[in-house]
Design a protein around this motif. Structure first.
Motif, PDB file in Angstrom:
ATOM      1  N   ALA A 157       0.823  -1.261   0.006  1.00  3.33           N
ATOM      2  CA  ALA A 157       0.162   0.064   0.046  1.00  3.33           C
ATOM      3  C   ALA A 157       0.673   1.293   0.040  1.00  3.33           C
ATOM      4  O   ALA A 157       2.102   1.037   0.359  1.00  3.33           O
ATOM      5  CB  ALA A 157      -0.911  -0.074   1.383  1.00  3.33           C
ATOM      6  N   ALA A 158       0.123   2.404  -0.351  1.00  3.68           N
ATOM      7  CA  ALA A 158       0.945   3.617  -0.457  1.00  3.68           C
ATOM      8  C   ALA A 158      -0.074   4.635   0.061  1.00  3.68           C
ATOM      9  O   ALA A 158      -1.385   4.443  -0.355  1.00  3.68           O
ATOM     10  CB  ALA A 158       1.550   3.998  -1.895  1.00  3.68           C
ATOM     11  N   ALA A 159       0.299   5.732   0.510  1.00  2.00           N
ATOM     12  CA  ALA A 159      -0.836   6.710   1.142  1.00  2.00           C
ATOM     13  C   ALA A 159      -0.147   7.927   0.979  1.00  2.00           C
ATOM     14  O   ALA A 159       1.002   8.147   1.667  1.00  2.00           O
ATOM     15  CB  ALA A 159      -1.149   6.454   2.574  1.00  2.00           C
ATOM     16  N   TRP A 160      -0.741   8.941   0.293  1.00  2.00           N
ATOM     17  CA  TRP A 160      -0.100  10.376   0.151  1.00  2.00           C
ATOM     18  C   TRP A 160      -0.549  11.119   1.674  1.00  2.00           C
ATOM     19  O   TRP A 160      -1.451  10.783   2.170  1.00  2.00           O
ATOM     20  CB  TRP A 160      -0.899  11.283  -0.935  1.00  2.00           C
ATOM     21  N   SER A 161       0.309  12.111   1.819  1.00  2.00           N
ATOM     22  CA  SER A 161       0.020  12.918   3.047  1.00  2.00           C
ATOM     23  C   SER A 161      -1.159  13.899   2.516  1.00  2.00           C
ATOM     24  O   SER A 161      -1.198  14.212   1.344  1.00  2.00           O
ATOM     25  CB  SER A 161       1.260  13.996   3.208  1.00  2.00           C
ATOM     26  N   ALA A 162      -2.002  14.170   3.565  1.00  2.00           N
ATOM     27  CA  ALA A 162      -3.000  15.021   3.372  1.00  2.00           C
ATOM     28  C   ALA A 162      -2.620  16.459   3.297  1.00  2.00           C
ATOM     29  O   ALA A 162      -3.459  17.154   2.806  1.00  2.00           O
ATOM     30  CB  ALA A 162      -4.204  14.903   4.368  1.00  2.00           C
ATOM     31  N   ARG A 163      -1.391  16.817   3.660  1.00  2.00           N
ATOM     32  CA  ARG A 163      -1.018  18.395   3.552  1.00  2.00           C
ATOM     33  C   ARG A 163      -0.041  18.446   2.749  1.00  2.00           C
ATOM     34  O   ARG A 163       0.119  19.563   2.230  1.00  2.00           O
ATOM     35  CB  ARG A 163      -0.709  18.367   5.046  1.00  2.00           C
TER      36      ARG A 163
END
Length: 320
Positions: A157-163
């Motif tokens: 999995a990969a997840a971008w920062s929300a900020r």
């Protein structure tokens, strides 16, 4: 509780960031081992005898399994899917199946297991593969922008920062979570997050330093990447591997999780009694979850029982 019977076991479900009643789902025959996949676009506003329900708007068959999907953050009809044949597929849901996918990227050497669209920059997305790499893509480019190497086993999995538009994190079977900056070739931080494979992770939408990880060890751990020597919290309550974790886009500290124990849980990691709710509506492994950005408290899940559910949590009057 609106529900839909999918044509095959469900692996991923995502609310649209543009249409509050629209969802995307990725399904795969034979639990993703062999066979075809389907990318489904569902409408929540369809009314039936028992009230609102889920109805299919579009269905796109694929020649191999689909393990994950993500809506574009810049165009309401574009979405991407992660495929078992190692490809990344870009779809335009306004076009018929014969004209989709509109782009087919074949660079990964093994299954693509995770995909995530950048919510800040909006013109890029990531893929995570069992070939131990991640790739950065732009819908307008025929090839990947960059490949990220460093993991020693499958990247799930990969997840971008929300900020931060250039920051993302990855979860791997090498038992680490890694934080990356797209401008750097190597990870900026390696967290030995669990003693078993790390299957999922997500960033807190309110605090850009907080990261949650879910593992085969049945636990969820919450980390402050500024001081990652020990987790801020450990959430124990699932009976089997934690397949996905998601931070709430509306309530700070709230985490949604799903597991091979066939349950979906809601947590607040800042509380002593962190478990807020447990849902046991699935009859097989739960593989996909999401929380709506547009409708506070609206949750979705899908699993290997071929069911997709949408239901409310909290007191938002727009919830069903």
């Amino acid at each position: 509780m609106p529900a839909f019977k999918a044509p095959a076991p469900g692996f991923s479900v995502r609310f649209s960031p543009f249409h509050e009643n629209r969802l995307l789902a990725a399904t795969s025959q034979h639990f993703g081992l062999v066979g075809n996949g389907h990318l489904l676009v569902l409408d929540l506003s369809a009314a039936g005898p028992g009230g609102p329900g889920l109805a299919p708007l579009f269905s796109f068959p694929t020649s191999d399994a689909l393990f994950d999907c993500a809506w574009s953050e810049s165009h309401d009809s574009l979405c991407a899917a992660a495929s078992g044949d190692g490809s990344v597929r870009l779809f335009d849901v306004t076009l018929p199946p014969a004209q989709n996918p509109v782009r087919l990227f074949r660079e990964h050497a093994r299954e693509v297991h995770g995909i995530d669209w950048n919510p800040v920059r909006r013109d890029a997305f990531l893929s995570a593969s069992w070939d131990d790499t991640l790739k950065l893509w732009s819908p307008d480019r025929p090839a990947s922008v960059r490949t990220f190497r460093g993991h020693e086993y499958c990247v799930y999995a990969a997840a971008w920062s929300a900020r931060h538009p250039d920051v993302f994190a990855s979860a791997s079977g090498d038992r680490t979570a890694r934080v990356w900056d797209v401008r750097e070739p190597a990870p900026t931080l390696v967290i030995p997050a669990h003693d078993h494979e790390v299957l999922s992770l997500d960033w807190d939408k309110y605090d850009p330093s907080i990261l949650a990880t879910g593992s085969v060890d049945k636990s969820i751990r919450v980390w402050d990447v500024r001081s990652p020597r020990a987790p801020l919290a450990q959430l124990a309550g699932h009976g089997y591997a934690v397949k996905r974790v998601k931070f709430s886009p509306h309530q700070q500290g709230m985490i949604m999780s799903c597991s091979y124990d066939m349950t979906v849980c809601m947590w607040d990691y800042r509380k002593e009694d962190a478990l807020l709710a447990r849902y046991g509506h699935h009859t097989e492994f739960v593989a996909g979850i999401d929380m709506s950005v547009l409708t506070e408290g609206l949750l979705a899940s899908t699993g290997w029982d071929e069911m997709i559910y949408v239901w409310p949590f909290g007191s938002d009057p727009r919830a069903i």
